[in-house]
Write a protein that holds these residues in place. Sequence first.
Motif, PDB file in Angstrom:
ATOM      1  N   LEU A  35       0.941  -1.649   0.451  1.00 46.53           N
ATOM      2  CA  LEU A  35      -0.142   0.277   0.041  1.00 46.53           C
ATOM      3  C   LEU A  35       0.680   1.448   0.000  1.00 46.53           C
ATOM      4  N   ILE A  36       0.712   2.294  -1.269  1.00 47.61           N
ATOM      5  CA  ILE A  36       1.717   3.129  -1.151  1.00 47.61           C
ATOM      6  C   ILE A  36       0.339   3.954  -0.576  1.00 47.61           C
ATOM      7  N   HIS A  37       0.700   5.468   0.570  1.00 43.58           N
ATOM      8  CA  HIS A  37      -0.193   5.900   1.973  1.00 43.58           C
ATOM      9  C   HIS A  37       0.168   7.063   1.462  1.00 43.58           C
ATOM     10  N   TYR A  38      -0.354   7.430   1.221  1.00 40.05           N
ATOM     11  CA  TYR A  38       0.602  10.076   0.654  1.00 40.05           C
ATOM     12  C   TYR A  38      -0.716  10.484   1.435  1.00 40.05           C
ATOM     13  N   GLY A  39      -0.405  11.812   1.097  1.00 39.88           N
ATOM     14  CA  GLY A  39      -1.279  13.261   1.321  1.00 39.88           C
ATOM     15  C   GLY A  39      -1.625  13.607   0.047  1.00 39.88           C
ATOM     16  N   GLY A  40      -1.507  14.792  -0.503  1.00 39.25           N
ATOM     17  CA  GLY A  40      -2.321  15.272  -0.834  1.00 39.25           C
ATOM     18  C   GLY A  40      -1.508  15.776  -2.524  1.00 39.25           C
ATOM     19  N   ASN A  41      -1.934  16.882  -3.194  1.00 38.25           N
ATOM     20  CA  ASN A  41      -1.554  16.505  -4.704  1.00 38.25           C
ATOM     21  C   ASN A  41       0.122  16.835  -4.937  1.00 38.25           C
ATOM     22  N   SER A  42       0.887  16.977  -4.161  1.00 40.84           N
ATOM     23  CA  SER A  42       1.641  17.474  -3.610  1.00 40.84           C
ATOM     24  C   SER A  42       2.698  16.506  -4.448  1.00 40.84           C
ATOM     25  N   ALA A  43       2.782  15.416  -3.418  1.00 41.19           N
ATOM     26  CA  ALA A  43       3.665  14.521  -4.198  1.00 41.19           C
ATOM     27  C   ALA A  43       3.496  13.556  -5.578  1.00 41.19           C
ATOM     28  N   GLY A  47       6.497  14.582  -8.623  1.00 38.97           N
ATOM     29  CA  GLY A  47       7.014  13.838 -10.133  1.00 38.97           C
ATOM     30  C   GLY A  47       7.329  12.440  -8.465  1.00 38.97           C
ATOM     31  N   LEU A  48       7.159  12.843  -7.176  1.00 37.77           N
ATOM     32  CA  LEU A  48       7.902  11.677  -6.257  1.00 37.77           C
ATOM     33  C   LEU A  48       6.941  10.295  -6.399  1.00 37.77           C
ATOM     34  N   LEU A  49       6.000  11.046  -6.917  1.00 39.65           N
ATOM     35  CA  LEU A  49       5.210   8.789  -6.694  1.00 39.65           C
ATOM     36  C   LEU A  49       5.451   8.757  -8.097  1.00 39.65           C
ATOM     37  N   ASP A  50       5.645   9.363  -8.945  1.00 41.09           N
ATOM     38  CA  ASP A  50       5.986   8.666  -9.998  1.00 41.09           C
ATOM     39  C   ASP A  50       7.049   8.548  -9.869  1.00 41.09           C
ATOM     40  N   ARG A  51       8.054   8.399  -9.170  1.00 42.89           N
ATOM     41  CA  ARG A  51       9.487   8.079  -9.143  1.00 42.89           C
ATOM     42  C   ARG A  51       9.709   6.686  -7.880  1.00 42.89           C
ATOM     43  N   VAL A  52       8.705   6.961  -6.959  1.00 40.67           N
ATOM     44  CA  VAL A  52       8.480   4.966  -6.175  1.00 40.67           C
ATOM     45  C   VAL A  52       7.991   4.402  -6.643  1.00 40.67           C
ATOM     46  N   GLU A  53       6.754   4.637  -7.866  1.00 35.35           N
ATOM     47  CA  GLU A  53       5.778   3.571  -8.321  1.00 35.35           C
ATOM     48  C   GLU A  53       7.106   3.246  -9.086  1.00 35.35           C
ATOM     49  N   GLU A  54       7.614   3.911 -10.805  1.00 33.87           N
ATOM     50  CA  GLU A  54       8.475   3.026 -11.227  1.00 33.87           C
ATOM     51  C   GLU A  54       9.409   2.219 -10.619  1.00 33.87           C
ATOM     52  N   SER A  55      10.081   2.552  -9.136  1.00 31.91           N
ATOM     53  CA  SER A  55      10.743   2.337  -7.971  1.00 31.91           C
ATOM     54  C   SER A  55      10.354   0.634  -7.977  1.00 31.91           C
ATOM     55  N   LEU A  56       8.974   0.818  -7.658  1.00 31.55           N
ATOM     56  CA  LEU A  56       8.499  -1.132  -7.215  1.00 31.55           C
ATOM     57  C   LEU A  56       8.393  -1.468  -8.621  1.00 31.55           C
ATOM     58  N   ILE A 133       5.757  -1.407   7.927  1.00 33.36           N
ATOM     59  CA  ILE A 133       5.769  -0.127   7.351  1.00 33.36           C
ATOM     60  C   ILE A 133       7.859   0.244   6.521  1.00 33.36           C
ATOM     61  N   GLY A 134       7.373   0.950   5.431  1.00 34.05           N
ATOM     62  CA  GLY A 134       8.116   1.768   4.957  1.00 34.05           C
ATOM     63  C   GLY A 134       8.042   3.572   5.549  1.00 34.05           C
ATOM     64  N   THR A 135       8.560   4.167   4.974  1.00 36.69           N
ATOM     65  CA  THR A 135       8.491   5.939   4.897  1.00 36.69           C
ATOM     66  C   THR A 135       9.852   6.334   3.267  1.00 36.69           C
ATOM     67  N   ILE A 136       9.424   7.566   2.910  1.00 39.26           N
ATOM     68  CA  ILE A 136       9.422   8.357   2.145  1.00 39.26           C
ATOM     69  C   ILE A 136       9.045   9.816   2.813  1.00 39.26           C
ATOM     70  N   ILE A 174      13.498   6.043   4.092  1.00 39.82           N
ATOM     71  CA  ILE A 174      14.306   7.411   3.443  1.00 39.82           C
ATOM     72  C   ILE A 174      14.498   9.147   3.293  1.00 39.82           C
ATOM     73  N   LEU A 175      15.383   8.959   3.752  1.00 36.60           N
ATOM     74  CA  LEU A 175      15.550  10.485   4.195  1.00 36.60           C
ATOM     75  C   LEU A 175      16.478  11.287   2.905  1.00 36.60           C
ATOM     76  N   ASN A 176      15.718  12.300   1.892  1.00 34.52           N
ATOM     77  CA  ASN A 176      16.305  12.678   0.916  1.00 34.52           C
ATOM     78  C   ASN A 176      15.538  14.434   1.358  1.00 34.52           C
ATOM     79  N   PRO A 177      16.943  15.361   1.404  1.00 37.35           N
ATOM     80  CA  PRO A 177      16.669  16.490   2.628  1.00 37.35           C
ATOM     81  C   PRO A 177      16.175  17.070   0.890  1.00 37.35           C
ATOM     82  N   ALA A 178      16.112  16.725   0.121  1.00 38.39           N
ATOM     83  CA  ALA A 178      16.544  17.970  -1.175  1.00 38.39           C
ATOM     84  C   ALA A 178      14.677  17.953  -1.243  1.00 38.39           C
ATOM     85  N   LEU A 179      13.791  16.826  -0.516  1.00 35.03           N
ATOM     86  CA  LEU A 179      12.633  16.354  -1.337  1.00 35.03           C
ATOM     87  C   LEU A 179      11.873  17.767  -0.357  1.00 35.03           C
TER      88      LEU A 179
END
Length: 391
Positions: A35-43, A47-56, A133-136, A174-179
Amino acid sequence: MENFTFYSPTFFVFGKDTELQAGEYIKKFGGSKVLIHYGGNSAKKSGLLDRVEESLKKEGIPYVMLGGVKPNPRSGLVYEGIELCKKEGVDFILAVGGGSTIDSSKAIAAGVVYDGDFWDFYSGKPVEEALPIGTILTIAAAGSEGSPDSVITKEEGMFKRGASGNALRAKFSILNPALTQTLPAYQTACGITDIMAHLYERYLTNSKEVEVTDRLIEALLLTMKHEGPRVIADPNNYDARANIMWAGMVAHNHTCGVGRSQDWNSHNIEHELSALYDCAHGAGLAVTMPAVFKYVMNHDVMRFAKVAVRVWGCQMDFDHPEVTALEGIEAFQNFLKSIGMPKNFEELGAKEEDIPKLVEVLCRGDGRDGTITGFVTLNEEDCTNIYKMMI
């Protein structure tokens, strides 16, 4: 120092572009449907969600998605997530977002493997089992990416309560400060405030001889004092973002809290504000903490004087330590104002006439006995007085 046990099993992946490794780490920790769980439109927009989906997809991992997490996450979406996970046979949850998304993910993870109502865990039942659970992380604030804790608002009654258990600790984060560089200044400042609250709530202790953790907390407060203004002035300062992000994790994974009693009255008092007014948790804490600190200061004035000297650069007045203690509290409040945080009820959007309701829910709601306990035990009169100090 008191006896303690400490367990912090989360695998941290820190740095630029690390979200691209999400699928790899889900597979490493045994996930086969996510289950990819997220908030609103910002993700989505970023393009973050696209990158995550591609990774999976790259790792051949099927997934379902559930968005819509709001600040001060709600029980309704948790129930929806539990049912979705059971229906789809999900065995791993990936939270993409800040503390609210991670907390909601933890609640879902606990609820999927439990026969009763997940709210039992937010009414005092320890969490002993949960889906992995994993987190980004996209906001440095709550520290939920490294902690065993979760806070949810129950829509029936608008009770904002917490649950805890080592089963809720993320398998990886996963902790990417640039996000975090695209965050508005106000959200960044709210995060800084929340991190500092986690540190102060541990600093206010009745335990003796806890110099190691005192010094850890002071160092992290000094880091936030230094990096906060830098990142407000330059949102693209990656190094400042990186230091704040790691400080936020260390502040709340319990490293700084071992062997000592803790407070959390400021959090409890604030939770009613964000539950009723839906204000940002950090903003509510900025108004709450100075009032609480001034109210309980004389319980151990030297503890407040010590942080005033060591962190805020105040001069110690040994004849009148209460003067030093108050100077430190005011220096902290001025710092919060300098990064854009509110200082009173009016700026927060709270109302004086709601104080009786706030106190009733705080002290009596959801089975409470009329008091909240921490550094000092506070009754309904105390809490009323504290809320009035925020006007």
